[in-house]
Design a protein around this motif. Structure first.
Motif, PDB file in Angstrom:
ATOM      1  N   PHE A 229       0.785  -1.005   0.060  1.00 28.65           N
ATOM      2  CA  PHE A 229      -0.202  -0.012   0.033  1.00 28.65           C
ATOM      3  C   PHE A 229       0.915   1.191  -0.105  1.00 28.65           C
ATOM      4  N   GLY A 230       0.591   2.230  -0.647  1.00 33.91           N
ATOM      5  CA  GLY A 230       1.046   3.488  -0.453  1.00 33.91           C
ATOM      6  C   GLY A 230       2.055   3.686  -1.762  1.00 33.91           C
ATOM      7  N   LYS A 231       2.011   2.930  -2.801  1.00 34.04           N
ATOM      8  CA  LYS A 231       2.699   3.192  -4.001  1.00 34.04           C
ATOM      9  C   LYS A 231       1.863   3.567  -5.241  1.00 34.04           C
ATOM     10  N   THR A 232       2.624   4.591  -5.746  1.00 35.83           N
ATOM     11  CA  THR A 232       1.983   4.501  -7.161  1.00 35.83           C
ATOM     12  C   THR A 232       2.932   4.122  -8.451  1.00 35.83           C
ATOM     13  N   GLU A 233       2.557   4.387  -9.574  1.00 34.37           N
ATOM     14  CA  GLU A 233       3.507   4.094 -10.533  1.00 34.37           C
ATOM     15  C   GLU A 233       4.694   4.797 -10.448  1.00 34.37           C
ATOM     16  N   SER A 234       4.592   6.097  -9.948  1.00 30.69           N
ATOM     17  CA  SER A 234       5.592   6.936  -9.918  1.00 30.69           C
ATOM     18  C   SER A 234       6.573   6.778  -8.703  1.00 30.69           C
ATOM     19  N   GLY A 235       6.055   6.054  -7.626  1.00 31.94           N
ATOM     20  CA  GLY A 235       6.754   5.892  -6.312  1.00 31.94           C
ATOM     21  C   GLY A 235       6.018   5.735  -5.058  1.00 31.94           C
ATOM     22  N   ALA A 236       6.551   6.169  -4.131  1.00 30.74           N
ATOM     23  CA  ALA A 236       5.929   6.504  -2.847  1.00 30.74           C
ATOM     24  C   ALA A 236       5.028   7.398  -2.768  1.00 30.74           C
ATOM     25  N   VAL A 237       3.851   7.430  -1.740  1.00 32.26           N
ATOM     26  CA  VAL A 237       2.759   8.524  -1.626  1.00 32.26           C
ATOM     27  C   VAL A 237       3.636   9.218  -0.433  1.00 32.26           C
ATOM     28  N   TRP A 238       4.044  10.324  -0.519  1.00 29.16           N
ATOM     29  CA  TRP A 238       4.895  11.056   0.454  1.00 29.16           C
ATOM     30  C   TRP A 238       4.074  12.018   1.269  1.00 29.16           C
ATOM     31  N   LEU A 239       4.347  12.306   2.415  1.00 29.70           N
ATOM     32  CA  LEU A 239       3.562  13.528   3.206  1.00 29.70           C
ATOM     33  C   LEU A 239       3.903  14.680   2.932  1.00 29.70           C
ATOM     34  N   ASP A 240       5.028  14.746   2.525  1.00 25.96           N
ATOM     35  CA  ASP A 240       5.622  16.072   1.774  1.00 25.96           C
ATOM     36  C   ASP A 240       4.971  16.807   0.821  1.00 25.96           C
ATOM     37  N   PRO A 241       4.317  18.069   0.825  1.00 26.86           N
ATOM     38  CA  PRO A 241       3.652  18.292  -0.420  1.00 26.86           C
ATOM     39  C   PRO A 241       4.496  18.669  -1.764  1.00 26.86           C
ATOM     40  N   ALA A 242       5.551  18.750  -1.375  1.00 25.99           N
ATOM     41  CA  ALA A 242       6.647  19.274  -2.469  1.00 25.99           C
ATOM     42  C   ALA A 242       7.103  17.704  -3.101  1.00 25.99           C
ATOM     43  N   MET A 243       6.757  16.683  -2.469  1.00 25.24           N
ATOM     44  CA  MET A 243       7.192  15.431  -3.185  1.00 25.24           C
ATOM     45  C   MET A 243       5.821  14.522  -3.787  1.00 25.24           C
ATOM     46  N   THR A 244       4.806  14.644  -2.926  1.00 28.09           N
ATOM     47  CA  THR A 244       3.588  14.368  -3.382  1.00 28.09           C
ATOM     48  C   THR A 244       2.484  15.603  -3.137  1.00 28.09           C
ATOM     49  N   SER A 245       2.315  16.159  -4.321  1.00 25.96           N
ATOM     50  CA  SER A 245       1.050  17.358  -3.997  1.00 25.96           C
ATOM     51  C   SER A 245      -0.060  16.953  -3.415  1.00 25.96           C
ATOM     52  N   PRO A 246      -0.664  17.986  -2.698  1.00 28.35           N
ATOM     53  CA  PRO A 246      -1.992  17.736  -2.205  1.00 28.35           C
ATOM     54  C   PRO A 246      -2.937  17.301  -2.991  1.00 28.35           C
TER      55      PRO A 246
END
Length: 421
Positions: A229-246
């Motif tokens: 869980f928590g993975k997309t095709e591009s990688g992890a789903v991060w909590l930092d908005p600069a790494m995974t946008s809201p």
């Protein structure tokens, strides 16, 4: 059973516990201090870490004191993986990540009142620890036979494992003992993949201090097909908005599988059992409405980012399909939407491209001739404006924030272009 453990049980937080009855009695006897650790192996926490933070919030809501440990020393080594040896990051980078993660974990717990949280860094008690003291005071309590019997070590014996990673369990066990001594910490929590490390700490405290402490592990979150869980095709789903946008974060949970959405609601939201049961019923009876997914995405985006960011993400999703104005979205949101759509970057000169060029380049149609047909049939849109002239060029004032174009064919096929001049 204890009220907190009852809540954790029905929500699905408990995979392992050293002794559930003893832990229940311990919690009933009065507020305890407990800890969970986060190693800075990246500049941000991800969705797997959020499970532990939600668990900490549950215990704190029940009157217990959280200690959130950021591993400034363990992060320099890395917990062994099943696959291969970790690459050691430079010390200054790890220390930078410690501070970033310290700030992140601090968002999820309260630092006031009788259950006030504490954030600690294990570098504080390991930096000056000599090798001799470590071997005498910690190493002597560990059996190499037991260490070799750990699943991750067994998996790595054929390909090889360094002494550094092999000894990681000693450092994590030392953390539990130090927190027991310094803060009276009597419970460690973590993911089930950490169970061997966690119980090693319980055993170290029993052997060296003659005390009984407790351990609890959560199940690993998986998708319906069993993948992580928590993975997309591009990688992890991060909590930092600069790494995974809201926006991307919100979309990830909107796309949760019907078979798993109730499980995620129990873990990641504060909704009651009755509310979740009702949302689960709606998932069965009216799955196309995706009521449970919307509740999940909204609640978790509010928590991790903010209600304002959640509203911006909702507005952006509506705008993509013509139900709101794209031009009213902030530039950061437009950029996130275009990135999520896999926006193609198109270098242009002084003359802007034709609408046919943009439709074809964005991938919403297979070719320029297909773009012309879509326009003639009345099903082509640029930034939600219907295109009627296949020979027209996009105008500067039609660009979103001077460089973005969202293309659409029909109701559902959406793409994006970023123009570079």
């Amino acid at each position: 059973m204890n009220a907190v453990l009852d809540e954790l049980t029905w929500r699905g937080f408990i995979a392992h516990s050293t002794d559930p009855d003893a832990l229940a009695s311990h919690l009933d006897a009065g507020p305890i201090s407990f800890y969970v650790g986060f190693d800075p192996t990246a500049p941000s926490l991800h969705m797997g870490n959020l499970v532990q933070l939600m668990l900490a919030r549950r215990f704190q809501a029940g009157g217990h004191r959280p200690i959130l440990l950021v591993g400034g020393s363990t992060g320099l080594i890395g917990d062994p993986r099943q696959s291969s040896e970790r690459v050691m990051n430079p010390k200054d980078l790890v220390h930078e990540w410690v501070e970033r993660i310290r700030a992140q974990v601090s968002q999820f717990v309260d630092f006031d009142g009788p259950s006030a949280a504490t954030v600690v860094n294990n570098y504080d008690w390991t930096a000056e620890l000599s090798t001799l003291d470590f071997l005498r005071d910690v190493g002597k309590h560990f059996s190499v036979n037991r260490m070799l019997d750990r699943e991750v070590v067994k998996a790595r014996l054929e390909t090889g494992i360094s002494y550094t990673e092999f000894s990681y369990v000693l450092l994590q066990s030392l953390d539990f003992r130090e927190l027991y001594k310094r803060h009276g910490c009597t419970l460690q929590t973590g993911g089930s993949d950490q169970w061997g490390n966690i119980t090693a700490g319980v055993e170290l405290i029993r052997r060296s201090e003659g005390a009984r402490v407790h351990a609890l592990a959560t199940p690993l979150m998986t998708k319906a097909d069993g993948t992580k869980f928590g993975k997309t095709e591009s990688g992890a789903v991060w909590l930092d908005p600069a790494m995974t946008s809201p926006y991307a974060f919100h979309q990830f949970f909107l796309n949760a599988e019907d078979a798993k959405v109730a499980e995620y609601l129990r873990i990641f939201t504060t909704r009651s059992q009755e509310e979740i049961d009702d949302l689960a019923r709606q998932t069965v009876e009216t799955p196309h409405l995706r009521a449970a997914q919307r509740a999940l995405a909204d609640d978790i985006t509010d928590l991790v980012h903010s209600p304002a960011e959640r509203q911006a993400a909702t507005d952006a999703a509506a705008a993509l399909f013509g139900r709101a104005e794209l031009a009213s979205l902030p530039e950061a949101t437009v950029a996130a939407v275009c990135e999520e759509l896999g926006a193609h970057r198109l270098d242009v000169g002084t003359e802007l491209p034709t609408v046919v060029d943009l439709l074809a380049a964005s991938g919403v149609v297979a070719s320029k001739s297909a773009a012309r047909r879509a326009i003639e049939e009345g099903g082509a849109y640029l930034n939600n404006e219907k295109v009627t002239n296949p020979d027209a060029r996009v105008l500067g004032d039609q660009l979103l924030h001077g460089r973005y174009v969202v293309t659409r064919r029909g109701k559902r096929t959406v793409g994006a272009i970023e123009l570079a001049r």
